[in-house]
Design an enzyme around this catalytic site. Structure first.
Site, short mmCIF file in Angstrom:
data_model
loop_
_atom_site.label_atom_id
_atom_site.label_comp_id
_atom_site.label_asym_id
_atom_site.label_seq_id
_atom_site.Cartn_x
_atom_site.Cartn_y
_atom_site.Cartn_z
N CYS A 184 18.45 -10.40 -12.84
CA CYS A 184 18.30 -11.80 -12.42
C CYS A 184 19.54 -12.63 -12.79
O CYS A 184 19.78 -12.88 -13.96
CB CYS A 184 17.04 -12.38 -13.08
SG CYS A 184 16.84 -14.15 -12.87
N CYS B 169 18.77 -15.93 -14.63
CA CYS B 169 18.36 -15.66 -16.02
C CYS B 169 19.58 -15.52 -16.91
O CYS B 169 19.61 -16.03 -18.04
CB CYS B 169 17.52 -14.38 -16.10
SG CYS B 169 16.00 -14.43 -15.13
#
Length: 182
Positions: A99, A102
């Site tokens: 991600c 993230c």
């Protein structure tokens, strides 16, 4: 015999050509003849290069590991004791190694973890390693935040997506004020 596929041409080559390196010079080098390279047209002016040696390659990427520093990464087995039985509020951040957002907010989360200290515990849960928690809490986007207090999800605490450190701080302060922990 290898083929090079272009938008409208197929060429067959069976003669030997100069070798091509299959990895960067900083690591160990395996040399393959150019005749083992297959180029396939994917779209106009874009080509996919693949080695047809039959050997499977694996590559470890250090960027795919989530390093938590001051933030503890937990799994399904630790969720109950770390989150649900905690005496203080716990902000759970659902993340994944693949991600991008993230990874983008990682430094801000680390800084906020240090800043809030004993007022708030921040933990990370890996999306791919904990499918039961993902399903139980209906996590559909990453990063995904949920605040827990006294073993229960704080209503209105869910948030997903990358945001700036200032917005994260504003979000956390608002939640802590709503549960009277400021």
């Amino acid at each position: 015999m290898d083929s090079i596929v272009s938008s409208s041409t197929i060429l067959m080559r069976s003669y030997l050509t100069p070798p091509v390196r299959s990895c960067s010079p900083a690591t160990s080098v395996s040399v393959k003849p150019l005749s083992s390279v297959q180029v396939t047209s994917v779209a106009a002016n874009r080509h996919l290069l693949s080695l047809s040696s039959g050997a499977r390659r694996t590559r470890k990427s250090s960027s795919s590991v989530i390093r938590c520093g001051g933030i503890k990464e937990i799994g399904e087995s630790e969720f109950s004791s770390t989150v649900l039985e905690s005496a203080q509020p716990v902000l759970v951040e659902f993340v994944a190694t693949w991600c991008g957002p993230c990874k983008l907010i990682y430094p801000a989360m680390e800084a906020l973890s240090q800043e809030y200290g004993d007022k708030l515990t921040i933990v990370k849960i890996d999306h791919d390693a904990n499918p039961k928690l993902i399903a139980e809490f209906k996590v559909y986007g990453l990063p995904h935040f949920i605040l827990f207090k006294d073993g229960k999800e704080v209503p209105g605490s869910r948030r997903e997506g990358a945001i700036t450190k200032a917005k994260l701080k504003e979000y956390i302060d608002g939640l802590l004020n709503s549960i009277s922990v400021a």
